[in-house]
Design a protein around this motif. Sequence first.
Motif, mmCIF file in Angstrom:
data_model
loop_
_atom_site.group_PDB
_atom_site.id
_atom_site.type_symbol
_atom_site.label_atom_id
_atom_site.label_comp_id
_atom_site.label_asym_id
_atom_site.label_seq_id
_atom_site.Cartn_x
_atom_site.Cartn_y
_atom_site.Cartn_z
ATOM 1 N N LYS A 129 11.222 -57.327 -20.514
ATOM 2 C CA LYS A 129 12.105 -56.521 -19.669
ATOM 3 C C LYS A 129 13.536 -57.029 -19.784
ATOM 4 N N GLU A 130 13.690 -58.340 -19.704
ATOM 5 C CA GLU A 130 15.026 -58.934 -19.807
ATOM 6 C C GLU A 130 15.684 -58.595 -21.135
ATOM 7 N N ILE A 131 14.905 -58.737 -22.194
ATOM 8 C CA ILE A 131 15.457 -58.485 -23.526
ATOM 9 C C ILE A 131 15.812 -57.005 -23.682
ATOM 10 N N ALA A 132 14.888 -56.161 -23.235
ATOM 11 C CA ALA A 132 15.122 -54.722 -23.358
ATOM 12 C C ALA A 132 16.380 -54.328 -22.595
ATOM 13 N N GLU A 133 16.538 -54.904 -21.424
ATOM 14 C CA GLU A 133 17.715 -54.630 -20.604
ATOM 15 C C GLU A 133 18.997 -55.031 -21.354
ATOM 16 N N ALA A 134 18.956 -56.219 -21.941
ATOM 17 C CA ALA A 134 20.127 -56.720 -22.667
ATOM 18 C C ALA A 134 20.454 -55.818 -23.856
ATOM 19 N N ILE A 135 19.419 -55.402 -24.580
ATOM 20 C CA ILE A 135 19.662 -54.540 -25.744
ATOM 21 C C ILE A 135 20.227 -53.204 -25.300
ATOM 22 N N LYS A 136 19.655 -52.691 -24.239
ATOM 23 C CA LYS A 136 20.105 -51.392 -23.762
ATOM 24 C C LYS A 136 21.588 -51.425 -23.376
ATOM 25 N N GLU A 137 21.945 -52.448 -22.637
ATOM 26 C CA GLU A 137 23.342 -52.545 -22.188
ATOM 27 C C GLU A 137 24.294 -52.728 -23.353
ATOM 28 N N THR A 138 23.852 -53.526 -24.309
ATOM 29 C CA THR A 138 24.705 -53.752 -25.472
ATOM 30 C C THR A 138 24.885 -52.452 -26.252
ATOM 31 N N LEU A 139 23.803 -51.719 -26.386
ATOM 32 C CA LEU A 139 23.904 -50.454 -27.126
ATOM 33 C C LEU A 139 24.846 -49.486 -26.420
ATOM 34 N N VAL A 198 25.542 -45.894 -27.703
ATOM 35 C CA VAL A 198 24.218 -45.433 -28.170
ATOM 36 C C VAL A 198 23.274 -45.463 -26.977
ATOM 37 N N LYS A 199 22.683 -44.317 -26.718
ATOM 38 C CA LYS A 199 21.787 -44.223 -25.557
ATOM 39 C C LYS A 199 20.345 -44.473 -25.986
ATOM 40 N N THR A 200 19.647 -45.302 -25.249
ATOM 41 C CA THR A 200 18.223 -45.493 -25.531
ATOM 42 C C THR A 200 17.443 -45.659 -24.246
ATOM 43 N N ASP A 201 16.162 -45.726 -24.450
ATOM 44 C CA ASP A 201 15.254 -45.806 -23.329
ATOM 45 C C ASP A 201 14.701 -47.233 -23.284
ATOM 46 N N LYS A 202 14.716 -47.828 -22.118
ATOM 47 C CA LYS A 202 14.293 -49.226 -22.016
ATOM 48 C C LYS A 202 12.815 -49.424 -22.395
ATOM 49 N N THR A 203 11.987 -48.484 -21.961
ATOM 50 C CA THR A 203 10.557 -48.655 -22.262
ATOM 51 C C THR A 203 10.292 -48.536 -23.760
ATOM 52 N N LYS A 204 11.141 -47.720 -24.403
ATOM 53 C CA LYS A 204 10.986 -47.581 -25.861
ATOM 54 C C LYS A 204 11.344 -48.902 -26.558
ATOM 55 N N ILE A 205 12.411 -49.503 -26.097
ATOM 56 C CA ILE A 205 12.811 -50.794 -26.668
ATOM 57 C C ILE A 205 11.710 -51.823 -26.425
ATOM 58 N N GLU A 206 11.204 -51.835 -25.205
ATOM 59 C CA GLU A 206 10.166 -52.794 -24.850
ATOM 60 C C GLU A 206 8.967 -52.669 -25.768
ATOM 61 N N ALA A 207 8.604 -51.407 -26.053
ATOM 62 C CA ALA A 207 7.440 -51.175 -26.902
ATOM 63 C C ALA A 207 7.677 -51.673 -28.327
ATOM 64 N N GLU A 208 8.951 -51.703 -28.725
ATOM 65 C CA GLU A 208 9.247 -52.120 -30.102
ATOM 66 C C GLU A 208 9.323 -53.636 -30.257
ATOM 67 N N LEU A 209 9.408 -54.337 -29.148
ATOM 68 C CA LEU A 209 9.507 -55.795 -29.217
ATOM 69 C C LEU A 209 8.159 -56.396 -29.584
ATOM 70 N N LYS A 210 8.127 -57.099 -30.698
ATOM 71 C CA LYS A 210 6.869 -57.694 -31.157
ATOM 72 C C LYS A 210 7.125 -59.151 -31.516
ATOM 73 N N PRO A 211 6.095 -59.976 -31.478
ATOM 74 C CA PRO A 211 6.307 -61.343 -31.950
ATOM 75 C C PRO A 211 6.579 -61.317 -33.462
ATOM 76 N N PRO A 212 7.531 -62.095 -33.933
ATOM 77 C CA PRO A 212 7.796 -62.141 -35.372
ATOM 78 C C PRO A 212 6.593 -62.712 -36.124
ATOM 79 N N PRO A 213 6.544 -62.496 -37.436
ATOM 80 C CA PRO A 213 5.380 -62.938 -38.218
ATOM 81 C C PRO A 213 5.137 -64.449 -38.142
#
Length: 566
Positions: free
Chosen positions: A5-15, A20-35
């Motif tokens: 949530k924190e990260i998604a919020e930060a990305i959203k505000e920066t965008l 650039v308009k985005t949806d927080k839940t969409k960003i959240e869904a895209e956040l994955k642990p790196p390989p």
Amino acid sequence: MQFKKEIAEAIKETLKQFKVKTDKTKIEAELKPPPAPALGDFAFPCFSLAKSFKKNPTDIAKLLRDAIRKTKNFDKIDASGPYLNFFIEKTRLAAETIKQVLKEKQKYGRGQNKIGRVMIEFPSPNTNKPLHLGHLRNMAIGESVARLLEATDNKVIRANLNNDRGVHICKSMLAYQKFGRNKKPDKKTDHFVGDYYVRFAKELEKNSKLQDETQALLVKWENGDKKTIALWKKMTAWAIDGFKETYKTFGIKHDITYFESSLYDKGRNIVNDGLKKGVFQKRADGAILIDLTKDGLDEKILLRADGTAVYITQDLYLAKLKNDKFNLDGSIYVVGSEQEYHFKVLFLILRKLGFKFAKNLKHLSYGMVMLPEGRMKSREGTVVDADDLIEEVRQLAEKELTKRYHLPTKELKSRGLKIALAAIKYHFLRPDVGKTITFNPKESISFDGNTGPYILYAYARAGSIIKKSNRRIAVLKIFSVNQEERNLINKISELPQTVLAGAREYNSAPIANYVFDLAQIFNAFYHQCPVIGSDNESLRLNLTNAFRQTLKNALYLLGIETIEEM
Ligand code: ARG
């Protein structure tokens, strides 16, 4: 999770700064642990932003990194190729995850994927013989998908259909009439019925006239002939009573049960209505059909020339009945892939008839189950029986258990059954649902492969640690987090997104893969990190507890019960 949530919020505000308009839940869904863990805790892919920024994703990642660094206080942010990688302080990540699991308990992992009221129909057997191997896969899938939908905010109605009418039923009836001499069942009642179905096939080889006799019996049945109906009632009850025992053993229960015998006649009305509407047509011989050639399908008979109903006749009515009674937002049929054509035709006809609910129908199609070579069929030439197979696997489980422990018979039996069911269900849910699979009983029961028992074993292991700790309440204190601990924490934190992925696709395979990974990662932790008496005892005990809860919740979604000791 809090961090996402924190990260998604930060990305959203920066965008937003970049308009650039985005949806927080969409960003959240895209956040994955790196390989690899060294790359960070969460990665955000920048591909989808290329259009809005008119830049390549690698440059976007750098741009966002610098912008976020200016305003937000993360432990570390890296741009790695087209990804933006976030690092969260390890002890904070561990604490948040463990606390969340231990607080939410059996609710941990649940999410939001609301469809509404959803009916799931399974396994819908024919009442002329016992359940077979394919029905086990059917039931494993049906129950698991039901639980996945329940875990994502849906109301699920479990339904069953007994196909208790038709010429296949008359076969067992005829054989019993001729050779059963009113014998009472001397075994599980559905097996008793099935024996006469097998007997019919044998007798038919000697006497081909029997085929016509079954047709005559069906006509008698449709005309309500008293003796025929009495025989039918007796034998269908035997079949259904037997099924119920198997359902109970397997752990499934239905909210509503339908019977073809009381539906097929009403299907006739829908067919006649369709004829009036001009959706259907009457052939010269009197049969009623629909021409679907323009839709790339065939002509489909809906009522035979002699007026008797066919398989699809009941389904036309049943689909409407289900919807009228339950006001459904979704209606799923768990049925083998050999009936794909049937459901395609059924759903299309319902659309053509103008039923709004037709868009909510789904055939959850699964692949065939085979046994290792030479074991495709039992001696009588029938497909392998569900009860026999459960029993076979249970005995294998008992054998494994007796190698390890001295258990009282009752305990041995109950543990053996739970392990057997875990083996069977896991084996059926791990492969993708559409795939044809081979069920190898010996392999499925192995305690150290990619199997249900292996996973149960990890759960029991964790339990023994907790027991040894005397269940002392360990206040969560974290001084450091090593690689094994961290891997386990990361995996635990992935349950919610895995549940969502499974629910969206009506697919239990992601959950099955998840429980295996989770168990493996726990085992690595178990071997590397002593818990009791270690410097990091508080973290490790709490982590072990959180692991147990997480694994239990995930197994529940597969319909698998845990056991405390193995
Ligand atoms: N009894 C059928 C069979 O064993 C499956 C019924 C599936 N459900 C349905 N509504 N047609 O093949």
